[in-house]
Design a protein around this motif. Structure first.
Motif, PDB file in Angstrom:
ATOM      1  N   ILE A  63       0.845  -1.199   0.000  1.00  0.00           N
ATOM      2  CA  ILE A  63       0.000   0.000   0.000  1.00  0.00           C
ATOM      3  C   ILE A  63       0.877   1.244   0.000  1.00  0.00           C
ATOM      4  CG2 ILE A  63      -1.728   1.315   1.278  1.00  0.00           C
ATOM      5  CD1 ILE A  63      -2.686  -1.363   2.468  1.00  0.00           C
ATOM      6  N   VAL A  64       0.607   2.159  -0.925  1.00  0.00           N
ATOM      7  CA  VAL A  64       1.326   3.433  -0.992  1.00  0.00           C
ATOM      8  C   VAL A  64       0.318   4.559  -0.766  1.00  0.00           C
ATOM      9  CG1 VAL A  64       2.665   5.007  -2.437  1.00  0.00           C
ATOM     10  CG2 VAL A  64       3.086   2.543  -2.552  1.00  0.00           C
ATOM     11  N   PRO A  65       0.422   5.273   0.356  1.00  0.00           N
ATOM     12  CA  PRO A  65      -0.481   6.407   0.589  1.00  0.00           C
ATOM     13  C   PRO A  65      -0.169   7.561  -0.367  1.00  0.00           C
ATOM     14  CG  PRO A  65       0.576   5.675   2.644  1.00  0.00           C
ATOM     15  CD  PRO A  65       1.317   5.044   1.508  1.00  0.00           C
ATOM     16  N   LEU A  66      -1.230   8.187  -0.870  1.00  0.00           N
ATOM     17  CA  LEU A  66      -1.118   9.418  -1.662  1.00  0.00           C
ATOM     18  C   LEU A  66      -1.576  10.573  -0.789  1.00  0.00           C
ATOM     19  CD1 LEU A  66      -2.806   8.256  -5.002  1.00  0.00           C
ATOM     20  CD2 LEU A  66      -0.356   8.544  -4.605  1.00  0.00           C
ATOM     21  N   VAL A  67      -0.761  11.603  -0.678  1.00  0.00           N
ATOM     22  CA  VAL A  67      -1.174  12.777   0.091  1.00  0.00           C
ATOM     23  C   VAL A  67      -1.426  13.925  -0.874  1.00  0.00           C
ATOM     24  CG1 VAL A  67       0.023  12.065   2.175  1.00  0.00           C
ATOM     25  CG2 VAL A  67       1.230  13.487   0.513  1.00  0.00           C
ATOM     26  N   GLY A  68      -2.449  14.707  -0.576  1.00  0.00           N
ATOM     27  CA  GLY A  68      -2.842  15.789  -1.483  1.00  0.00           C
ATOM     28  C   GLY A  68      -2.269  17.136  -1.091  1.00  0.00           C
ATOM     29  N   ALA A  69      -1.062  17.154  -0.564  1.00  0.00           N
ATOM     30  CA  ALA A  69      -0.450  18.424  -0.140  1.00  0.00           C
ATOM     31  C   ALA A  69      -0.286  19.363  -1.327  1.00  0.00           C
ATOM     32  CB  ALA A  69       0.907  18.159   0.505  1.00  0.00           C
ATOM     33  N   ARG A  70      -0.670  20.610  -1.127  1.00  0.00           N
ATOM     34  CA  ARG A  70      -0.436  21.608  -2.170  1.00  0.00           C
ATOM     35  C   ARG A  70       0.373  22.787  -1.636  1.00  0.00           C
ATOM     36  NH1 ARG A  70      -6.410  24.268  -3.276  1.00  0.00           N
ATOM     37  NH2 ARG A  70      -7.058  24.500  -1.109  1.00  0.00           N
ATOM     38  N   ARG A  71       0.905  22.594  -0.420  1.00  0.00           N
ATOM     39  CA  ARG A  71       1.809  23.573   0.178  1.00  0.00           C
ATOM     40  C   ARG A  71       3.012  22.837   0.752  1.00  0.00           C
ATOM     41  NH1 ARG A  71      -2.249  26.260   4.291  1.00  0.00           N
ATOM     42  NH2 ARG A  71      -0.386  25.938   5.582  1.00  0.00           N
ATOM     43  N   ARG A  72       4.146  23.516   0.778  1.00  0.00           N
ATOM     44  CA  ARG A  72       5.371  22.867   1.242  1.00  0.00           C
ATOM     45  C   ARG A  72       5.297  22.460   2.712  1.00  0.00           C
ATOM     46  NH1 ARG A  72       9.238  27.436  -1.121  1.00  0.00           N
ATOM     47  NH2 ARG A  72       7.248  28.545  -0.926  1.00  0.00           N
ATOM     48  N   ASP A  73       4.640  23.259   3.537  1.00  0.00           N
ATOM     49  CA  ASP A  73       4.577  22.894   4.951  1.00  0.00           C
ATOM     50  C   ASP A  73       3.736  21.646   5.164  1.00  0.00           C
ATOM     51  OD1 ASP A  73       2.260  24.312   4.222  1.00  0.00           O
ATOM     52  OD2 ASP A  73       2.013  25.212   6.206  1.00  0.00           O
ATOM     53  N   ARG A  74       2.663  21.499   4.414  1.00  0.00           N
ATOM     54  CA  ARG A  74       1.830  20.294   4.537  1.00  0.00           C
ATOM     55  C   ARG A  74       2.573  19.070   3.990  1.00  0.00           C
ATOM     56  NH1 ARG A  74      -0.705  22.851   7.943  1.00  0.00           N
ATOM     57  NH2 ARG A  74      -2.800  23.695   7.589  1.00  0.00           N
ATOM     58  N   LEU A  75       3.332  19.259   2.933  1.00  0.00           N
ATOM     59  CA  LEU A  75       4.137  18.161   2.410  1.00  0.00           C
ATOM     60  C   LEU A  75       5.175  17.721   3.435  1.00  0.00           C
ATOM     61  CD1 LEU A  75       5.105  16.291   0.102  1.00  0.00           C
ATOM     62  CD2 LEU A  75       6.615  18.171  -0.602  1.00  0.00           C
ATOM     63  N   ALA A  76       5.850  18.682   4.042  1.00  0.00           N
ATOM     64  CA  ALA A  76       6.867  18.356   5.042  1.00  0.00           C
ATOM     65  C   ALA A  76       6.247  17.582   6.200  1.00  0.00           C
ATOM     66  CB  ALA A  76       7.534  19.634   5.548  1.00  0.00           C
ATOM     67  N   GLU A  77       5.049  17.993   6.621  1.00  0.00           N
ATOM     68  CA  GLU A  77       4.374  17.269   7.696  1.00  0.00           C
ATOM     69  C   GLU A  77       4.070  15.833   7.271  1.00  0.00           C
ATOM     70  OE1 GLU A  77       0.525  17.699  10.678  1.00  0.00           O
ATOM     71  OE2 GLU A  77       0.462  18.675   8.717  1.00  0.00           O
ATOM     72  N   ALA A  78       3.577  15.665   6.057  1.00  0.00           N
ATOM     73  CA  ALA A  78       3.253  14.320   5.566  1.00  0.00           C
ATOM     74  C   ALA A  78       4.492  13.441   5.487  1.00  0.00           C
ATOM     75  CB  ALA A  78       2.585  14.408   4.200  1.00  0.00           C
ATOM     76  N   LEU A  79       5.590  14.000   5.019  1.00  0.00           N
ATOM     77  CA  LEU A  79       6.829  13.226   4.929  1.00  0.00           C
ATOM     78  C   LEU A  79       7.298  12.780   6.312  1.00  0.00           C
ATOM     79  CD1 LEU A  79       8.667  15.359   2.231  1.00  0.00           C
ATOM     80  CD2 LEU A  79       7.879  12.996   1.953  1.00  0.00           C
ATOM     81  N   GLY A  80       6.916  13.536   7.328  1.00  0.00           N
ATOM     82  CA  GLY A  80       7.265  13.171   8.696  1.00  0.00           C
ATOM     83  C   GLY A  80       6.575  11.919   9.180  1.00  0.00           C
ATOM     84  N   ALA A  81       5.587  11.432   8.419  1.00  0.00           N
ATOM     85  CA  ALA A  81       4.919  10.181   8.782  1.00  0.00           C
ATOM     86  C   ALA A  81       5.760   8.962   8.428  1.00  0.00           C
ATOM     87  CB  ALA A  81       3.559  10.089   8.075  1.00  0.00           C
ATOM     88  N   LEU A  82       6.690   9.114   7.479  1.00  0.00           N
ATOM     89  CA  LEU A  82       7.428   7.953   6.973  1.00  0.00           C
ATOM     90  C   LEU A  82       8.286   7.264   8.030  1.00  0.00           C
ATOM     91  CD1 LEU A  82       8.400   9.227   3.416  1.00  0.00           C
ATOM     92  CD2 LEU A  82       6.605   7.607   4.036  1.00  0.00           C
ATOM     93  N   PRO A  83       9.008   7.994   8.878  1.00  0.00           N
ATOM     94  CA  PRO A  83       9.802   7.295   9.897  1.00  0.00           C
ATOM     95  C   PRO A  83       8.992   6.828  11.103  1.00  0.00           C
ATOM     96  CG  PRO A  83      10.178   9.651  10.056  1.00  0.00           C
ATOM     97  CD  PRO A  83       9.302   9.435   8.847  1.00  0.00           C
ATOM     98  N   LEU A  84       7.703   7.156  11.137  1.00  0.00           N
ATOM     99  CA  LEU A  84       6.869   6.796  12.280  1.00  0.00           C
ATOM    100  C   LEU A  84       6.446   5.334  12.177  1.00  0.00           C
ATOM    101  CD1 LEU A  84       5.450   7.870  14.821  1.00  0.00           C
ATOM    102  CD2 LEU A  84       3.519   8.540  13.361  1.00  0.00           C
ATOM    103  N   ARG A  85       6.969   4.497  13.037  1.00  0.00           N
ATOM    104  CA  ARG A  85       6.641   3.078  13.038  1.00  0.00           C
ATOM    105  C   ARG A  85       5.645   2.803  14.168  1.00  0.00           C
ATOM    106  NH1 ARG A  85       8.509   3.731   8.776  1.00  0.00           N
ATOM    107  NH2 ARG A  85      10.427   2.855   7.886  1.00  0.00           N
ATOM    108  N   LEU A  86       4.448   2.455  13.809  1.00  0.00           N
ATOM    109  CA  LEU A  86       3.399   2.236  14.802  1.00  0.00           C
ATOM    110  C   LEU A  86       3.529   0.847  15.421  1.00  0.00           C
ATOM    111  CD1 LEU A  86       0.389   3.801  12.842  1.00  0.00           C
ATOM    112  CD2 LEU A  86       1.805   4.888  14.607  1.00  0.00           C
ATOM    113  N   THR A  87       3.521   0.787  16.734  1.00  0.00           N
ATOM    114  CA  THR A  87       3.607  -0.477  17.457  1.00  0.00           C
ATOM    115  C   THR A  87       2.216  -1.102  17.554  1.00  0.00           C
ATOM    116  OG1 THR A  87       3.155   0.515  19.614  1.00  0.00           O
ATOM    117  CG2 THR A  87       5.460   0.500  18.856  1.00  0.00           C
ATOM    118  N   PRO A  88       2.126  -2.382  17.920  1.00  0.00           N
ATOM    119  CA  PRO A  88       0.807  -2.980  18.152  1.00  0.00           C
ATOM    120  C   PRO A  88      -0.019  -2.179  19.159  1.00  0.00           C
ATOM    121  CG  PRO A  88       2.457  -4.702  18.011  1.00  0.00           C
ATOM    122  CD  PRO A  88       3.210  -3.398  17.986  1.00  0.00           C
TER     123      PRO A  88
END
Length: 328
Positions: free
Chosen positions: A271-296
């Motif tokens: 699964i590849v999430p698509l984010v609809g960011a149209r501003r750089r700050d929102r894109l930067a926030e979305a990219l910050g999700a990538l290193p977030l590893r959710l535990t059980p």
């Protein structure tokens, strides 16, 4: 940037894709310079999947992407949807996925995008008047001729997926998938996995509803002004879910949007999430999700905050829901 495989027959792409619709259409005015700067920031961050449609701004979005890419076309995979028909006033007129329409639409997209090949081409919706075998067969012809690399699908159900895959290998199904839109889990996701088809998940923040930033629709031309989830008591109930999710996010030192994106990514490596960011700050926030590893424990807390089926209101208005093969 991590990468993920889109289906057994598809390409490897960045673990997060950028959906470009909002830069041209359906969410109120967008700033052209900021849109291009956001596209450049995505490329610089290693995002290799850009998603568009020939009907986003009636060609505007494709031309905007072409302008932003310039000599960097080789750095990205362009995913293009076709088939939605619109009038000069922006009205929706139905779908056309006849073979001749498929090939004509591709010709115009190639020209607007300034490219010799479309990486992934897909009908935006099932055309009820045209057997899916004919539509996919026409895209397969474009693959053989070198104009398209991969065949995709969008918002179709299990039977249609199987019929399409019998004609040509399908790289991925694009479908709405988020904490508050989980219909894909009721058969569609399993069918795709059995056929080696990946998922590109759009609406991962439910059009800003679960972003943690939602304020109000930007006027009557904003899609959300007419969406059931953004109306009256539905909106109040849904924003209460967001506040519950905010508590979970705070415990991880993350934002609501980052947790919502990470949750989708955690549902499978296909699964590849698509984010609809149209501003750089929102894109930067979305990219910050990538290193977030959710535990059980994280996943259980998220499920408790936003249980499946908890959202109030359907994801589209009734008339649009009726066009979705994936909802039948």
């Amino acid at each position: 940037m991590d990468h993920r495989q889109l289906g057994a027959a598809g390409p490897r792409v960045s673990a997060l894709g950028l959906g470009c619709m909002g830069m041209s259409d359906l969410y109120g005015p967008a700033d052209r310079a900021e849109s291009i700067a956001t596209l450049h920031a995505a490329l610089d961050a290693g995002v290799t999947l850009l998603d568009t449609g020939d009907f986003y701004g009636m060609g505007h979005n494709e031309m905007l992407i072409a302008e932003a890419l310039g000599s960097r076309r080789k750095d990205v995979l362009l995913s293009v949807k076709f088939g939605a028909q619109r009038g000069p006033d922006g009205a929706w007129l139905g779908y056309d996925a006849r073979p001749q329409a498929v090939k004509a639409a591709a010709a115009y997209s190639l020209k607007r995008l300034g490219t010799e090949v479309i990486d992934t081409y897909r009908p935006a919706r099932l055309d009820p008047a045209v057997p899916i075998e004919e539509t996919i067969g026409a895209i397969a012809d474009l693959v053989k001729a070198g104009y398209v690399r991969h065949v995709g699908l969008s918002e179709v159900g299990v039977e249609t997926i199987r019929r399409a895959a019998a004609v040509h290998p399908i790289s991925d199904l694009q479908i709405e998938y988020s904490l508050v839109s989980r219909g894909v889990e009721d058969g569609i996701l399993q069918a795709c996995r059995s056929l080696g088809i990946g998922i590109t998940a759009y609406g991962v923040l439910s059009r800003g509803l679960i972003s943690g930033h939602f304020a109000a629709p930007a006027g009557p031309r904003d899609f959300r002004a007419h969406s059931p989830r953004f109306q009256g008591e539905n909106l109040a109930r849904n924003l209460a879910l967001v506040e519950a999710l905010r508590g979970v996010a705070a415990s991880r030192g993350a934002t609501v949007a980052q947790v919502a994106i990470a949750w989708v990514a955690a549902q499978g490596a296909d699964i590849v999430p698509l984010v609809g960011a149209r501003r750089r700050d929102r894109l930067a926030e979305a990219l910050g999700a990538l290193p977030l590893r959710l535990t059980p424990a994280d996943l259980a807390a998220i499920e408790a905050a936003v249980p499946k089926g908890a959202a109030a209101g359907s994801r589209y208005a009734e008339a649009q829901m009726a066009t979705l093969d994936s909802e039948r």
